[in-house]
Each structure stands twice: as C-alpha cells, then as structure tokens.
Write a protein that holds these residues in place. Sequence first.
Motif, PDB file in Angstrom:
ATOM      1  N   GLY D 222      55.089  12.956  -9.398  1.00 54.06           N
ATOM      2  CA  GLY D 222      55.442  13.119 -10.809  1.00 54.06           C
ATOM      3  C   GLY D 222      56.547  14.098 -11.107  1.00 54.06           C
ATOM      4  O   GLY D 222      56.839  14.362 -12.269  1.00 54.06           O
ATOM      5  N   GLN D 223      57.164  14.668 -10.051  1.00 48.94           N
ATOM      6  CA  GLN D 223      58.243  15.622 -10.300  1.00 48.94           C
ATOM      7  C   GLN D 223      59.484  15.269  -9.490  1.00 48.94           C
ATOM      8  O   GLN D 223      59.385  14.626  -8.441  1.00 48.94           O
ATOM      9  N   THR D 224      60.650  15.704  -9.943  1.00 51.09           N
ATOM     10  CA  THR D 224      61.882  15.445  -9.215  1.00 51.09           C
ATOM     11  C   THR D 224      61.973  16.375  -8.017  1.00 51.09           C
ATOM     12  O   THR D 224      61.808  17.580  -8.159  1.00 51.09           O
ATOM     13  N   LEU D 225      62.246  15.802  -6.836  1.00 47.98           N
ATOM     14  CA  LEU D 225      62.484  16.667  -5.676  1.00 47.98           C
ATOM     15  C   LEU D 225      63.947  17.047  -5.587  1.00 47.98           C
ATOM     16  O   LEU D 225      64.311  17.952  -4.866  1.00 47.98           O
ATOM     17  N   GLY D 226      64.809  16.311  -6.296  1.00 51.56           N
ATOM     18  CA  GLY D 226      66.236  16.625  -6.242  1.00 51.56           C
ATOM     19  C   GLY D 226      67.073  15.362  -6.188  1.00 51.56           C
ATOM     20  O   GLY D 226      66.566  14.272  -5.966  1.00 51.56           O
ATOM     21  N   THR D 227      68.388  15.520  -6.447  1.00 54.46           N
ATOM     22  CA  THR D 227      69.292  14.381  -6.450  1.00 54.46           C
ATOM     23  C   THR D 227      70.399  14.639  -5.423  1.00 54.46           C
ATOM     24  O   THR D 227      70.917  15.747  -5.329  1.00 54.46           O
ATOM     25  N   ALA D 228      70.724  13.632  -4.639  1.00 59.16           N
ATOM     26  CA  ALA D 228      71.799  13.786  -3.657  1.00 59.16           C
ATOM     27  C   ALA D 228      72.855  12.718  -3.902  1.00 59.16           C
ATOM     28  O   ALA D 228      72.550  11.633  -4.399  1.00 59.16           O
ATOM     29  N   VAL D 229      74.104  13.045  -3.569  1.00 60.05           N
ATOM     30  CA  VAL D 229      75.181  12.074  -3.722  1.00 60.05           C
ATOM     31  C   VAL D 229      75.413  11.411  -2.371  1.00 60.05           C
ATOM     32  O   VAL D 229      75.200  12.022  -1.325  1.00 60.05           O
ATOM     33  N   LYS D 230      75.849  10.173  -2.408  1.00 63.11           N
ATOM     34  CA  LYS D 230      76.105   9.418  -1.187  1.00 63.11           C
ATOM     35  C   LYS D 230      77.037  10.184  -0.262  1.00 63.11           C
ATOM     36  O   LYS D 230      78.005  10.782  -0.710  1.00 63.11           O
ATOM     37  N   GLY D 231      76.707  10.151   1.026  1.00 63.09           N
ATOM     38  CA  GLY D 231      77.554  10.855   1.979  1.00 63.09           C
ATOM     39  C   GLY D 231      77.088  12.269   2.223  1.00 63.09           C
ATOM     40  O   GLY D 231      77.352  12.851   3.260  1.00 63.09           O
ATOM     41  N   GLU D 232      76.362  12.865   1.258  1.00 63.02           N
ATOM     42  CA  GLU D 232      75.875  14.232   1.463  1.00 63.02           C
ATOM     43  C   GLU D 232      74.551  14.254   2.190  1.00 63.02           C
ATOM     44  O   GLU D 232      74.000  15.309   2.481  1.00 63.02           O
ATOM     45  N   ILE D 233      73.966  13.076   2.362  1.00 63.48           N
ATOM     46  CA  ILE D 233      72.619  13.042   2.919  1.00 63.48           C
ATOM     47  C   ILE D 233      72.535  11.909   3.945  1.00 63.48           C
ATOM     48  O   ILE D 233      73.178  10.872   3.790  1.00 63.48           O
ATOM     49  N   THR D 234      71.800  12.126   5.033  1.00 64.10           N
ATOM     50  CA  THR D 234      71.665  11.073   6.043  1.00 64.10           C
ATOM     51  C   THR D 234      70.399  10.268   5.776  1.00 64.10           C
ATOM     52  O   THR D 234      69.505  10.703   5.046  1.00 64.10           O
ATOM     53  N   SER D 235      70.341   9.119   6.414  1.00 66.02           N
ATOM     54  CA  SER D 235      69.160   8.266   6.283  1.00 66.02           C
ATOM     55  C   SER D 235      67.904   9.030   6.647  1.00 66.02           C
ATOM     56  O   SER D 235      66.886   8.960   5.946  1.00 66.02           O
ATOM     57  N   ALA D 236      67.974   9.741   7.740  1.00 68.12           N
ATOM     58  CA  ALA D 236      66.777  10.414   8.230  1.00 68.12           C
ATOM     59  C   ALA D 236      66.296  11.463   7.237  1.00 68.12           C
ATOM     60  O   ALA D 236      65.103  11.576   6.946  1.00 68.12           O
ATOM     61  N   GLU D 237      67.231  12.229   6.675  1.00 70.36           N
ATOM     62  CA  GLU D 237      66.853  13.249   5.698  1.00 70.36           C
ATOM     63  C   GLU D 237      66.189  12.609   4.478  1.00 70.36           C
ATOM     64  O   GLU D 237      65.170  13.071   3.968  1.00 70.36           O
ATOM     65  N   LEU D 238      66.828  11.512   4.029  1.00 71.76           N
ATOM     66  CA  LEU D 238      66.324  10.816   2.856  1.00 71.76           C
ATOM     67  C   LEU D 238      64.898  10.334   3.124  1.00 71.76           C
ATOM     68  O   LEU D 238      63.995  10.474   2.304  1.00 71.76           O
ATOM     69  N   GLN D 239      64.710   9.795   4.307  1.00 76.09           N
ATOM     70  CA  GLN D 239      63.390   9.264   4.650  1.00 76.09           C
ATOM     71  C   GLN D 239      62.341  10.365   4.669  1.00 76.09           C
ATOM     72  O   GLN D 239      61.221  10.172   4.200  1.00 76.09           O
ATOM     73  N   ASP D 240      62.712  11.501   5.164  1.00 69.40           N
ATOM     74  CA  ASP D 240      61.783  12.641   5.170  1.00 69.40           C
ATOM     75  C   ASP D 240      61.385  13.000   3.744  1.00 69.40           C
ATOM     76  O   ASP D 240      60.221  13.233   3.443  1.00 69.40           O
ATOM     77  N   LEU D 241      62.397  13.051   2.871  1.00 69.39           N
ATOM     78  CA  LEU D 241      62.140  13.387   1.478  1.00 69.39           C
ATOM     79  C   LEU D 241      61.185  12.369   0.845  1.00 69.39           C
ATOM     80  O   LEU D 241      60.249  12.717   0.128  1.00 69.39           O
ATOM     81  N   MET D 242      61.466  11.084   1.122  1.00 72.82           N
ATOM     82  CA  MET D 242      60.656  10.029   0.514  1.00 72.82           C
ATOM     83  C   MET D 242      59.212  10.109   0.947  1.00 72.82           C
ATOM     84  O   MET D 242      58.298   9.784   0.188  1.00 72.82           O
ATOM     85  N   ALA D 243      58.984  10.516   2.176  1.00 70.68           N
ATOM     86  CA  ALA D 243      57.620  10.606   2.679  1.00 70.68           C
ATOM     87  C   ALA D 243      56.941  11.866   2.159  1.00 70.68           C
ATOM     88  O   ALA D 243      55.832  12.187   2.551  1.00 70.68           O
ATOM     89  N   GLY D 244      57.605  12.587   1.285  1.00 73.12           N
ATOM     90  CA  GLY D 244      57.017  13.799   0.730  1.00 73.12           C
ATOM     91  C   GLY D 244      56.949  14.910   1.745  1.00 73.12           C
ATOM     92  O   GLY D 244      56.114  15.798   1.670  1.00 73.12           O
ATOM     93  N   GLY D 245      57.860  14.851   2.751  1.00 76.36           N
ATOM     94  CA  GLY D 245      57.928  15.922   3.733  1.00 76.36           C
ATOM     95  C   GLY D 245      56.809  15.891   4.753  1.00 76.36           C
ATOM     96  O   GLY D 245      56.662  16.804   5.560  1.00 76.36           O
ATOM     97  N   GLN D 246      56.004  14.854   4.763  1.00 77.34           N
ATOM     98  CA  GLN D 246      54.911  14.809   5.730  1.00 77.34           C
ATOM     99  C   GLN D 246      55.324  13.957   6.931  1.00 77.34           C
ATOM    100  O   GLN D 246      56.037  12.975   6.792  1.00 77.34           O
ATOM    101  N   GLU D 247      54.805  14.344   8.107  1.00 79.88           N
ATOM    102  CA  GLU D 247      55.267  13.616   9.292  1.00 79.88           C
ATOM    103  C   GLU D 247      54.700  12.189   9.307  1.00 79.88           C
ATOM    104  O   GLU D 247      53.696  11.900   8.679  1.00 79.88           O
ATOM    105  N   LEU D 248      55.371  11.341  10.027  1.00 75.53           N
ATOM    106  CA  LEU D 248      54.972   9.944  10.078  1.00 75.53           C
ATOM    107  C   LEU D 248      54.095   9.661  11.287  1.00 75.53           C
ATOM    108  O   LEU D 248      54.150  10.363  12.282  1.00 75.53           O
ATOM    109  N   ALA D 249      53.308   8.626  11.175  1.00 75.26           N
ATOM    110  CA  ALA D 249      52.466   8.221  12.304  1.00 75.26           C
ATOM    111  C   ALA D 249      53.353   7.767  13.459  1.00 75.26           C
ATOM    112  O   ALA D 249      54.437   7.245  13.251  1.00 75.26           O
ATOM    113  N   GLN D 250      52.881   7.984  14.672  1.00 78.00           N
ATOM    114  CA  GLN D 250      53.653   7.578  15.842  1.00 78.00           C
ATOM    115  C   GLN D 250      53.349   6.130  16.191  1.00 78.00           C
ATOM    116  O   GLN D 250      52.219   5.670  16.129  1.00 78.00           O
TER     117      GLN D 250
END
Lengths: 285, 368, 368, 259, 259
Positions: D222-250
């Motif tokens: 329910g809250q904004t984690l932040g806004t990034a502009v294209k090119g300033e962020i990598t796929s992997a970083e974005l994915q981490d953010l989307m997962a709410g910073g929690q690690e993914l299952a192996q």
Amino acid sequence: ADIIVVAHGQANDPFWSVVKNGVTKAGEDTGANVEFRSPETFDMVQMSQLIDAAVNQEPDGLVVSIPDADALGPSIQRAVEAGIPVISMNSGSDVAKELGALLHVGQSEFDAGKAAGEKLAEMGGTKGICVNQEVGNVSLDLRCDGFAEGFGQEVTVIPTMNDPTEVQSKVRAALESDPDVDTVLGLGASLVGEPAVEAVKAVGREDVLVASFDLSAGFLQSVADGDAAFAIDQQQFLQGYLPVVFLALNAEYGLVPGGDVPSGPNLVTQEAAAQVIDLSAQGIR
Amino acid sequence: MSAENLSQQDERIRAESLATKLMKKPELGAIGGVVLVTLFFLATADSAMFTLSGIMNFMTPAAQLGILGIAAAMLMIGGEFDLSIGSMVAFAGMVFGVFTVNLGLPLIFAIPLTMAFAALIGALNGAIVLRTGLPSFIVTLAGLFILRGASLVGLKLFTGGSTQLRGVRDAVEGDFLAPLFSGDAFTGLFGWLASIGVIDSFKSGAPKVPGIPVEILWFVVIALVATYILVRTPVGNWVFATGGDTNAAKNSGVPVRGVKISLFMLTACAASLVAIITVIDAGSTDARRGFMKEFEAIITAVIGGCLLTGGYGSAIGAFFGAIIFGMVTIGLTYTDFDQDWFQIFLGGMLLLAVVFNNVIRKRVTGER
Amino acid sequence: MSAENLSQQDERIRAESLATKLMKKPELGAIGGVVLVTLFFLATADSAMFTLSGIMNFMTPAAQLGILGIAAAMLMIGGEFDLSIGSMVAFAGMVFGVFTVNLGLPLIFAIPLTMAFAALIGALNGAIVLRTGLPSFIVTLAGLFILRGASLVGLKLFTGGSTQLRGVRDAVEGDFLAPLFSGDAFTGLFGWLASIGVIDSFKSGAPKVPGIPVEILWFVVIALVATYILVRTPVGNWVFATGGDTNAAKNSGVPVRGVKISLFMLTACAASLVAIITVIDAGSTDARRGFMKEFEAIITAVIGGCLLTGGYGSAIGAFFGAIIFGMVTIGLTYTDFDQDWFQIFLGGMLLLAVVFNNVIRKRVTGER
Amino acid sequence: MTRPIIHMESIKKHFGNVIALNGVTFDVTPGECHCLLGDNGAGKSTFIKTMSGVHKPTAGEIFFEGKPLSFDSPREAMEAGIATVFQDLAMIPLMSVTRNFFMGREPTKGRGLTKRLDIDRANEITMEEMRKMGINLRAPDQAVGTLSGGERQTVAIARAVYFGAKVLILDEPTSALGVRQTSNVLSTIARVREQGVGVVFISHNVRHAMAVGDRFTVLNRGQTLGTAVKGEITSAELQDLMAGGQELAQLEGSLGGTI
Amino acid sequence: MTRPIIHMESIKKHFGNVIALNGVTFDVTPGECHCLLGDNGAGKSTFIKTMSGVHKPTAGEIFFEGKPLSFDSPREAMEAGIATVFQDLAMIPLMSVTRNFFMGREPTKGRGLTKRLDIDRANEITMEEMRKMGINLRAPDQAVGTLSGGERQTVAIARAVYFGAKVLILDEPTSALGVRQTSNVLSTIARVREQGVGVVFISHNVRHAMAVGDRFTVLNRGQTLGTAVKGEITSAELQDLMAGGQELAQLEGSLGGTI
Ligand SMILES: Nc1ncnc2c1ncn2[C@@H]1O[C@H](COP(=O)(O)OP(=O)(O)OP(=O)(O)O)[C@@H](O)[C@H]1O
Ligand SMILES: Nc1ncnc2c1ncn2[C@@H]1O[C@H](COP(=O)(O)OP(=O)(O)OP(=O)(O)O)[C@@H](O)[C@H]1O
Ligand SMILES: [Mg+2]
Ligand SMILES: [Mg+2]
C-alpha cells in the motif's frame, strides 16, 4: 342442452364450491351438459373475457354473477344479442333486467349484511368489527357496508389476508386493544368465522357476539354449542342449481319463471344449526 | 501485425443449419411452446376456440398481460424486478378514473397525466433501489402493498365510501382519443367482411367479431418496438450490459443508473397503459384490479426465456410467453375439463410448454 | 519458503470495534429492523400488544411463516426458489387429514407418511430442475398450480364434495404425539406462574396465556438447527457454494445435485410441518390453506438479508424477518390508525425496517 | 518533462477496516509508459481503480491536466480520455464479443428516431481490431463467456486501445496471452506511446516492463517504494524491489535471475 | 518410462458447431511435469477440463492407470486423485478464503450428530498453506471476492497442492502472480514432482515451462503439433511452435528472443 356458468368466485372458495356443487347436481338432474367457469382471483376484466369465451361457444343458456355491471355489462349484452338466454345469480339483482337477463336468483349482499346487522344490534351489540379477508372484492365490501347500516353503531372493517392463523391473531388484537368491541362479523365461515370463535375464546370474553356469512360445519358446530350467534346463509346451492334447471327447461320447453327468486338471506341460529351441519360437511349448504 | 490474412472461414467451425441458427436466438425459444399448446387445444377444445372470435377472445387477455410482460422482461434483462406493477394497474386506474370522472378531464390531458404520475412513481422506485442498494424485489414489494392500499383509500375517498369507481365509459364517450385506447379497431373492415360473409355474424347481422381489440394492436406494436430497442439500439445494449454485470457495465462506461431508472419508469407506464385500456373498456375500476399481475408478468417473461438473474432474454420471447399463458388460461373454458382441475391443468401445461421449448432447443443446437 | 514469520498482526488492518464485527454478520442484519418496529409499536399501539398474551398473539403467525421462511432462505442461499410451498401447505394438510380422519392412522404413522409424501414431491421438483436445466422459478410455479388444484380435487374426493375436511382434532385427540404438534407447551409452568400472580389470569383463575404455542418452539429450534447447519457443518458450506456459483462448486467437488435436491425436500417438509401444526390446531383443513405463503416466505428471507441471486444469507436473518413481518401485519390492529391504511402501512413499515437495517450496517461497518 | 496528464497525490484507500492504499503518489505524462509494479496484494489494482473513477479515494488528491478533479463514475473518467483494461476485464459473459467491445460507446447510424446500432460496422471493427492483436475470431457474435481466457483478455485490450484517448491504463494485460499476442500488445503499447498517449502498465513480468517502460514505480503493502527512470535500474534490482526485498525460492532448473 | 497415470487418446470436443479439440493425444506419468503449451484458443483449457471430469469428450478415450474410464463429474475425478487449478479458478467470491479452500472437502471434528466443521483447524491450514506460497493473508475469513487477483490465484493453487494426490493439473497458475509467488509455485511443482505426483502444467511463459517441464506438448487450433522431451528442444524453437509458426511483432526494446 349446453349451459355455461360464469361466476366471480373460485372453485376452491368454500362458498363457491357449494354453488358449483349445485350446478353439477342440476346438470345431473336435468341431463344438461353444464360447465362452471371462474377467474383465478376476483378479476372483473378476466371474468368478462370468460363470458366472451362462453358466448363464442353459443350455449343454450348462460348463468352469470354480476358484481360489477359496468365491467361485465357489454359481455352480457353481447350474449343477449347473440340470442343466448341469460340468468344472473348471486349478485347483480339490481341490474339484471337492464342488461337483458331473464331473471335473477340470489340475494343482495348489501341486504344480507343489513339483516345481519339488525339482528346483531337486536341481540345487544354496541360496537362491531367486520372482518374482511379480501378487501376490494366488491361483493365482500357490500356485505360490510350493509352490516354497518343495519347495525347502526360504530363498525370498523378489519382487513386480513387469507390465512386462518392470521385472522385469529388479528381478531384477538382487535378485541384486546378495544374492550368495547362486542360484535364480530366474519365474511366467510371457515376462513374467518371459525378463527374468530377461537380468538374470542382465547381472550376469555364470552360476551362477544360472533356471526358469519356463509356456512361451514365447524362454524355451525360453534353456533349449535352457543359459542357463536348465527350464520348467514344465502342457500347458495340454489344459486347454482335453479338457474341451470330454469335454462334447461327453457331450452327444452321454452318455460321461464315470471320473476326473480330470492335465495336468502336466512339466518341459521342455534336451534337450526345442528340440522345443517351434515349438509354443510357435504358441500350442499 | 502479422501479415497473414487468414481465410475468413475457420476450419474449426462446422456448418450450421438454418434451423439451428434460428433456435439459438432467445427470441424464438418460446415458439415451440406456442405450437405445442395450439396442437393440444386443437385436439381437445371446442372448435369455437380457433374461430376468429375465439382467437380474439384469448388474445385479449394475452395482450393485456403481454404489455406488462414485455416491460417486465426488459426490466428483468436489466437485472431488476418490479413487483408493484399489479398494484400500479389498480392505482393508475384509480387516478385515471378520478381524472376523467371526478375532474371531467378530456383524455388528451387525463392520459398523459396518468402516465406522468405512474412514471414518477416508477422513477421513485428506481431511485430508492439505487440509493439504498437494496434489492429491487424488496423495494417494489413495499410498492406493491402501498399502491394497493393507496388505491383502496383513494377509491373510498373519491367515491364516498365505495371500492368501485364507475362511470368512466360515459365520461370518455365521444372523446376523440377514446378509439385509440378502447374498443375495436378496423370495425368498418370487419363489418364489411361480415356483410360479404367472409367472417361469421350473429343472427342479428352484426359481425361476431366487430374488429381487432385495440389492446392486441398495442401488444404487437410494443413487442416490435421493445425488440427493436433491445436488439438494434445502444440503449438495448446498455440494458443487457446492466443486467449481465452491473459492475462491469459501470466500469465500461454504461450509465447504469439512468438505464435502471428508465426501466422502472417503463414498467410503471406499461402498467398504466393496461390500466387505461381496461378501465375504459370496463367502464369502471376497483381496488382489486391487476391483482397478482406482477407475478403473471414475471411468469410471462420467464416462459419467454428471460433469466431471473438478468442479462438475458427477449421481448419477443415475452410476447410468445403471454400468448401461451393467455391460451392456456382461456383455453380450458373451451374444453370439457372440470373447473376443479383448472389449476392442475394450468400448471401442467406451463411446465410442458417450457420443457418442450427446452428440449427442442437442445436437440436443434446440439447442446449437451 | 521465505524464512520470515511476519507478526500475525498486519499493519494494514485497522482495529475493529465489537459492534462492527457483529454487524458484519448477515445473521444479525435484521435485528435493527426488529428494534425499529418494536419502538414504533411501543409508541403507537395499545399497551395490550406487548403483554405476554399480545406477544404470543403476534408470534404465532410469525412462527408459522418463519418455519417456511427459514427453509426458503436455505433454498435461496442454495440458489433456487420454491414457489410451491404455499400450495404444499394445503396439499400436505389434505394428505394428513386423509391419513388421520379417513384412514384413522395414529400420528406416529400419519406424520412420517405425510412428510415422506411431501419430501417425494420436493425431490421431484428438484429432479425436474436439475434434469431440464430450467429455472426453479418456473418449475415450482407449475408445482404451485398443480398442488393447489390437487388439494381441491383431493378434498372433494375424500369429503364427498366439500372443500373443507374436518374432524382432525377429534381424530388425533389423545394421541401421545399430539402435544408435540398442537396446543401450548409448558402449560403447567404457566398455570403455576398465574397462580402466584406472576402472569395475568382470567377471573376464572385460568392463566390468560396457557403456555407457549408449540409452533413458536418449533420456530426457534428450526432457526437454531438451520443456523448450525449453515455455519458449522460441511453441508452448510456446500449450500453456500452451490448458490454462490454452481459451476465453480461443481468443479471444486461439491455434490451440487445432492445439495439442491435435499434443499427442495427440506422446503417441502417445512411446508408439511406447518400444515400438520395448523391442521391439528384448527381441526380442519381446506383448499385455500397456505395461499400466498410461498411469496411471504420469500419476503421473509429477503428481509432477513438473503440475496435473490443465491450464495448469501442466513437462517437467523429469516427468523427476524418473520418476526418483523408478523409484528407489522398484526400490529396495526392494535393501533388507532384507520384500517383502510393497512397495506400502505405494511409496505411502508417493511421498507423502513429494511432500509434501517441497511443504514445501520453501513454506518457501523463504514462501507461506502 | 512535460506536464503530467494525471497526477495522483498521497492517495489513501480503506475498505472497512482494511487499508489497501496508504499514501501513494504517482503521475503519468503524455508519450511515456509508466510501469506500476509490486507484489501480489500491494494495491496496484486498487490504485488504478481510483485513477479511473471506480473507487473514490479515502484521502488524497487527483489532478487531471493540472486541475484538481474527482471522477464520480468510470464514465466520467472515460469521457475525460482515460481508457482502462481492468484486471477482471469488465466484460459481460452472456453478451457477444462485438457488444462487449462497444459497450457504452456504441456506433450508430441514421438519425432521430431511426438512429440505431450500426451492427455491421461494429462487427467489422471488432474482427479487425482483434486480428491486429493476433486473434482470429470465429464470429463476432460469439458470447464472451465461451471465449478462452486469452481471447477474452485480448478483447478487453483491443477495446481500450481502440477507444484510448489521452491515458491508457493496462492492469496485467498480458497475463493470459500467448507469445504472439503478448508481443502484439507490447508493440501496441510502444505505438500508442509514440502517438503521445500516456500509458500506465501493470505487470509482474520484469522483462515485459523493461521492454516498454520509461519509468518504474514499485508499490509495496500500500505504499510507494520509489520511482526509477529507465536505464537507472537493472532487471535484477527491479525484481528484488518487486518481491518486496525478500529472497526468492531456489529452483533446481534455475530461472537465471528474471522470472 | 513408467506406466502413465492418465492417457488420453484422440480426444475430440465440439461445442455446438464449434470444434474446440480435434483429436488430441496426451499422457502423464508419475513424477514428471508435462507442459501443455499453445496459442490462445488452441484448446488447452478445454483439454484439461475433459481430463478432470468437467467436460465429456465428444469422441476419444481416457485411460486412468491403464483402465478405460470416464469421469462423470469433477468430484469423481477428484476422488480418483486428480487435483486441478482451473483457469477461472473455480472459487466463490462471496465466501471466505477458508471456506473456498476446503470447499467440498471440509475437515470435521466430533462424530455422529455433533460432527461439525473444524473451522479453527481449517483456518490454520489455510493461513499456513498461503504463507508457504508467499502470501500473508490478513484474515482467513476475508471474502475471496475482495482479494487481489494474485492472492485469489494463490488460494486456488494452494488448495490443489494441498489436496493433490496422483495428478496435479495447473492451468496457467502463475499468470497473475508476483515474482516471489511465481518462484514459490515453480519450486512447489518441482517438489511435488519429486514425490511422484504427475504434473500437467499449462503456461504461456517459455521460461517457466523450460524451468520445470520434463516433456512439452504443443497444441495448435485443436490439434497436437507434437511432443518434445527436455533437452531436445531450445527455448526459441519452443516459442516458435507456441506462436503457431507465425512471426512475432518487432519491438524497439526487443525482448531478446523469449517473452
Ligand atoms: N473491496 C475490498 N475489500 C477489502 N479488501 C480489499 C478490497 N479490494 C481489495 N482489497 C485488499 O486490498 C489489497 C490490495 O488489492 P489489489 O487488488 O489492489 O492488489 P494488487 O496489487 O492489484 O495485487 P495483484 O497483483 O495480485 O493483482 C489486497 O490485499 C486485497 O485483499
Ligand atoms: N462453451 C464453449 N462454447 C463455444 N466455444 C467454446 C466454448 N469453450 C471454449 N470454446 C472455444 O474453444 C476454443 C478453445 O478454448 P480454450 O479455452 O480451450 O483455449 P485455451 O487453449 O485454454 O486458450 P487460452 O490460452 O487463451 O486460455 C476457443 O476458441 C473458444 O472460443
Ligand atoms: Mg491486481
Ligand atoms: Mg485457457
């Protein structure tokens, strides 16, 4: 002879089922082929359509009840124009001649109510309720109006639905909330009369007068036992029986009586009640 | 876009017969029932039933019911019920009677005023439904009782104590609008046909059927207009959408509030049209007019294929539904069945007619 | 899976008051209406209405209606209607009368046989609905007509021409099961209470209220059992699922056919229970018993918060709905209002009670 | 940067005692594709529903082309030029594809009393727009309820694109689509963006987001984690953010970073 | 290869005049994940619905553990050990999460007349299973209709996994899921497969399919295009097959081969 009866009451109504039994009996006795028709509810529009349907079959005689001369008049006149002899029964005594009916067999609802009102006033009633299970049905409304006129004292109409338990509760409520009420007139014996007797018993007021239109075995028993004052009988079996017989004779020999036949009112009081219980249980009274 | 431009004919569609295509339309679903009922009466009823006058005779109640039924069908497609239309027939009849008899207004004022009155009450029904979010079943149920009671109170007030108001026929006699709302149409034509012997006449020489009762014309016209509106106009699309899924319709930009209120006004107006026609025809009105008609109107719509849950159905279906209902109720009087059996018969025929529709449709369209 | 074990308390949930929690339950939705109606009558009605005998007086019709209403509510939650229950009251009454009076069976046979008969017809209703896929509205509508007609024909047959079959009270007199289905319960207790002056008595010394009419006890017990079944058993879950989305329920392994047929059997049995109670109480039965009760039962369920589309509602809601309906219909007689206004009043009070429920619920739960 | 078409300021939305949005700020400018990302239940759908007039925010302000505004109904938002593909698609299963396509905005022909649905043109447009998205419908009068999941989603997208004016909101539009249809939708987004339409694109697929997004806003609970502009962020970083910073299952097969 | 649990032979399915399946053959053996792929409208959902007893095939035969069999209802298929996540999820919006989770298979306590729903245990299991999938429910009595799209999908998956016995059928289970939930679902598939359950997995995402699939069957317009074993086929080839052999739209950002 083919004779069709169109009535405004339903075949499952206790009152009208007796009329229908009269019709059936007359058919058996005269050998005429009779049919009894009625709309599913008190519905003048549909009833006029049923009369039209009957006229289309060009029977040798037509019997109708006329609770609303305006609505049914044109259809009845059409029958007369088509050369079908018409006899009216039950309601419509005042307009029968005008519409071209040969004669009328029955009783004026208003007069019957008035006779009941006079009798109840004479028996000492001072404040009455008229329990009407079908407000808006003109013939029932007339009964209450007649009652009010004949009674001469204050009369309240209690509208109810078609359920004995509810009728009983409402009569009880009326008696409990106004101790001055000492007279109850029901417009149907089994649906209103019987529960009204129960209600009077439940509130413990032996002084209340209960009377009812029409007959039912249960209500007659109460009359015989002295729990109810009287039942108003219009001998509706005759209203079904006589017109059919008249029309059958008319078809065969061209005979027709000279005037209206009043079938009631006839107040069934304690002395007479016991005798008619059995007939009532067979659907003849 | 892919450059392909596949042949329009998809190999995954089998050919479909014309019969199948027709039967898929809800409009035509109820025809099977009409055929069945007709066959039944042809076999059992007096031949008078299918003479011209017999047909007019069962079409008249069918028409009166059908006018209500078509309106109820449209409202049901739009996802709502109106249980107050039966009482509205009595109420509008009372209002109309008061306008013509007590106030002596000519029809040109009395009819629009009656309609406006009814439409207002319809709009009120709709507004309450939308405002409170209550099911229309319960809101219009209150309307059923209130309008029925108001008719009683009103009649007593305006007639000085009676529950029957009479004299309407005299009051509208000679009004130039009266022929539109009462009696028969094409009387000249029918008289002529009778005189040359094409149609039957009474001994007196008058044709047995003086003309087509106006309600039948109204019924046909309303069925056509309603079908056109439902199938061929944007508003029709909105009605289906509103009833199919109010939320989805609203989210897609359908003005669902407007649609619903209009539909409630429509049913009220249909009820008052029936009231006006029957009151002029009968010359009187009473407090029990239209009793249970709301119920019969819904039955008509359902026989005609409307879903109670909304979003599906047709006006033509209701048209045939009304004819089935009218034919069955009046038809019995032409047969030799005892009146005691009437209700058993009515129930049985209704069920048969509807089941038959269904079987035919499934057989033809190959549904499982 | 993620190692986290978040605190059970979610930061995205605000605290919720007890009132809110209670009002969210559909079970309690109808209480507001009961309170409102009670307050209204306390202010306007004769004080006799809320004496012990007055309460019994309006609770008796409420109980009879409520037994039907609760069954209708369960069926409605399961997504179907039964319009034949009113006629079933007449039909089962006739069957019961024939068993006791004509055949002279003791109650221990007559009651189960009547119930079995009714259940069979209920199952038939259900089977037709499932088999044909037609809406239950139309199938049970046919049942409404057929059963009503069959009662008439049957009564005439078994009484030799009358529409009323009497003598039931004499026939069951002294039967050991009779006190379960007729008269009053706890008469000893009430007699004692009257003798020590806790409750009113007649001059004769008999208590004004001889006991609690058995139908009221049945009503309460059935409401409790139905609520338990709906809320606390797997079957209850299936009923909600079946009504919520038949397809989804079927795909999830709910035996929807069984559920629906059982519910139809249940409504039929409820109708015959009411028939048995009223027939023994009145001592007779006639062809018009239960007229329009199917309609009132549905009203009761809807007042109590059931959705017409199925899948939502409660038995306790129908319980209160029946009390509201009973209080309003009987209550007006205790007031000084002109009785002609009865229907206006009935409609108005129903609407008010339901709107009030709704407003209260929205206010408390903060819905928009 | 040009002036935003819609600017949403500190939007809060409560459902009874549930707090779905707790202060979210977001804007979209003409000609950009602004991706809204986040975990399941983060509040994305609720947020775009307040944007398109379905929900009224409990608190917060909406500016449309600079003016404070609040839409009372989705119809108003639509008339202002906002077209939305809702996650639940907002379609009527019992109605035909064409009727769903034009629901609320039916093409008419004739005038006055003879004004009526132009059903032939509607059918044609529907078939054509669906074909552009890679779906060959059998018939335009097939009921939507009998379409496959992807076909249904395509109808909703084609409809929004066809009527889209200033802002196009797409809530997980490609979730049920096949590869061909997905690539069509993504290229459609790219096309309308070039025409100056502002696009709000919700997706769980990082690759899709990266392919067409210009800015990326991530919601969490329910809250904004932040806004990034294209090119300033990598796929992997974005994915981490989307997962709410929690690690993914192996996963044994491993998904190579982006799912 | 072990004996297949289910073998479907030349299945055809017609809806009125629509031919949805035109002869599809397919099997699944214990401990394998067989992916069913194909374009939108290819007939995947229809096919798995005939497998799980929802539809009766118009023609063709079904063998369950070697014996010819035909399920008359989904309940029968369930009792035989087939658990399915349907594309439309088969959930009742008005009912609570717990009641949906256990719908048709409610846990009870007590016996005889006091046999009743064990609502506490049911709530606990629901919360626990949802947590395993990466969703922290606020309350188990929340109505499913108020859940977000992904939350709802997770309930359906968690339910099927919890009750799954011999075959687990998943129709686009991850379409609405976030990255974390997706990775949980994929690892769950891997786990149950190791326990000897046969998994049928439908997806439009080549990467997901490649990550967990052992065999890949591609449908096209109601017919089988062929079956490939893992390692015999590359992502790009698979993707071409799924698109029905038609070229994909060009994207400026480019999706690097697989969408
Ligand atoms: N009407 C409602 N009543 C109560 N809670 C609700 C309602 N609508 C949404 N919620 C809750 O609000 C939260 C946000 O839901 P929303 O649908 O916006 O999520 P989302 O970000 O779109 O998730 P997803 O990616 O799964 O679609 C969810 O936890 C949901 O349970
Ligand atoms: N009940 C039905 N009546 C008519 N046609 C149907 C019905 N159900 C499915 N179809 C048609 O059958 C075809 C196959 O549908 P299905 O749902 O199996 O596709 P799918 O492969 O699951 O597609 P998606 O990937 O989009 O979910 C579709 O073209 C659809 O329109
Ligand atoms: Mg969402
Ligand atoms: Mg699918």
